[in-house]
Design an enzyme around this catalytic site. Structure first.
Site, mmCIF file in Angstrom:
data_model
loop_
_atom_site.group_PDB
_atom_site.id
_atom_site.type_symbol
_atom_site.label_atom_id
_atom_site.label_comp_id
_atom_site.label_asym_id
_atom_site.label_seq_id
_atom_site.Cartn_x
_atom_site.Cartn_y
_atom_site.Cartn_z
ATOM 1 N N HIS A 57 30.421 3.275 34.612
ATOM 2 C CA HIS A 57 30.382 4.642 34.839
ATOM 3 C C HIS A 57 30.953 5.324 33.564
ATOM 4 C CE1 HIS A 57 31.492 2.919 39.038
ATOM 5 N NE2 HIS A 57 30.235 2.743 38.771
ATOM 6 N N GLU A 109 27.511 -4.055 44.021
ATOM 7 C CA GLU A 109 26.411 -3.526 43.318
ATOM 8 C C GLU A 109 25.719 -4.741 42.455
ATOM 9 O OE1 GLU A 109 26.151 0.990 42.454
ATOM 10 O OE2 GLU A 109 28.229 0.057 41.280
ATOM 11 N N HIS A 142 26.432 8.990 38.690
ATOM 12 C CA HIS A 142 27.169 7.583 39.145
ATOM 13 C C HIS A 142 27.458 7.000 37.805
ATOM 14 C CE1 HIS A 142 26.632 3.518 41.189
ATOM 15 N NE2 HIS A 142 27.685 3.446 40.267
ATOM 16 N N HIS A 161 26.559 -2.690 33.751
ATOM 17 C CA HIS A 161 26.547 -1.655 34.784
ATOM 18 C C HIS A 161 28.002 -0.905 34.519
ATOM 19 C CE1 HIS A 161 26.647 1.680 37.800
ATOM 20 N NE2 HIS A 161 27.583 0.849 38.581
HETATM 21 MN MN MN Z 1 28.840 1.837 40.058
#
Ligand code: MN
Length: 264
Positions: A126, A105, A194, A124
């Site tokens: 979760h 990602e 996500h 980024h």
């Molecule tokens: Mn992810």
């Protein structure tokens, strides 16, 4: 501390061209060792603060070349050392792979750096308390002054808009561009089913925002279970409080960095 110093030396040694596979020419200026050390600390802080676990990543824009950014190889953030830090261009290509695996990602970071010249760091994750706000109708809003950066609004990215039925991962530049477009000029965007993406003008501020996005989500969920409706910071309060955060967030960064770099 010794471990970090050793790892920084190892990275410098590799960049000086003595590492394995260094026959491949690496164009452009090497990133400052202090920035690499801060990126290692950022990884460990985010793990220590419960924002990332085995997954998630943080990056920083190269200070001398705005068209590249630094991020670790594919490894759990708590385990990142200086030798794991790699460079990428804005198409997500690694510039110094040396056989290292990269995050699928990475396009999240690349496309946000392309779209947002003001952004110099991207997280980024979760972030668990945030997930409900990406799947329910209730928007994430600033419950207290420390999360004032949420006051400008927190958009939700639904990957189905750009990608249809996917495995939910931002696997290419096209999906990264769609996420960056949803983020717009905001500090945080949630990703349905996500996680989220959090940005900042500096690495410490992006880390600060990522930590307090998680904390605010927890607090907001608790407040909404009480007799409501909750009274959030209004737009003007949030703007004023956010300006104050610019002045004080380094106190938290210094504390967190000390915790993850202290000798055992
Ligand atoms: Mn992810």
């Amino acid at each position: 501390m010794k471990g970090v110093v050793g790892a920084v030396c190892l990275a410098l040694w590799a960049w000086l061209g003595m590492g394995a596979g260094a026959a491949q020419e690496r164009p452009g200026p090497a990133p400052p060792a202090a920035l690499v050390a801060d990126l290692v600390a950022a990884n460990r802080i985010l793990a220590d603060q419960g924002v990332v676990d085995g997954f998630g990543h943080v990056s920083v824009r190269h200070p001398e070349d705005p068209n590249r950014f630094l991020m670790s190889r594919s490894v759990a953030p708590a385990l990142v050392a200086a030798a794991d830090i790699m460079e990428f261009d804005l198409d997500g290509n690694p510039l110094d792979p040396r056989g290292r695996a990269v995050f699928l990602e990475r396009f999240i970071h690349a496309e946000i750096y392309r779209a947002r010249p003001d952004v110099h760091a991207v997280v980024h994750s979760h972030s668990p308390a945030v997930i409900p706000f990406g799947i329910a109708r209730t928007p994430l809003r600033p419950a207290y002054h420390i999360a004032a950066f949420l006051g400008a609004g927190v958009p939700v990215f639904d990957i189905r808009g750009a990608g249809g039925e996917t495995d939910m991962l931002v696997r290419d530049s096209r999906l990264g561009r769609a996420l960056a477009a949803t983020l717009g000029d905001k500090a945080v965007a949630l990703m349905r089913g996500h996680g989220d993406v959090v940005v900042g003008p500096t690495l410490p501020l992006a880390v600060f925002r990522a930590v307090y996005t998680e904390v605010n989500a927890r607090i907001q969920s608790q407040a909404m279970a009480l007799d409501g409706p909750p009274v959030f910071l209004d737009r003007e309060e949030a703007e004023k409080a956010d300006r104050a955060l610019d002045q004080i967030h380094l106190r938290a960064w210094d504390l967190w960095k000390r915790k993850v770099t202290a000798a055992p």
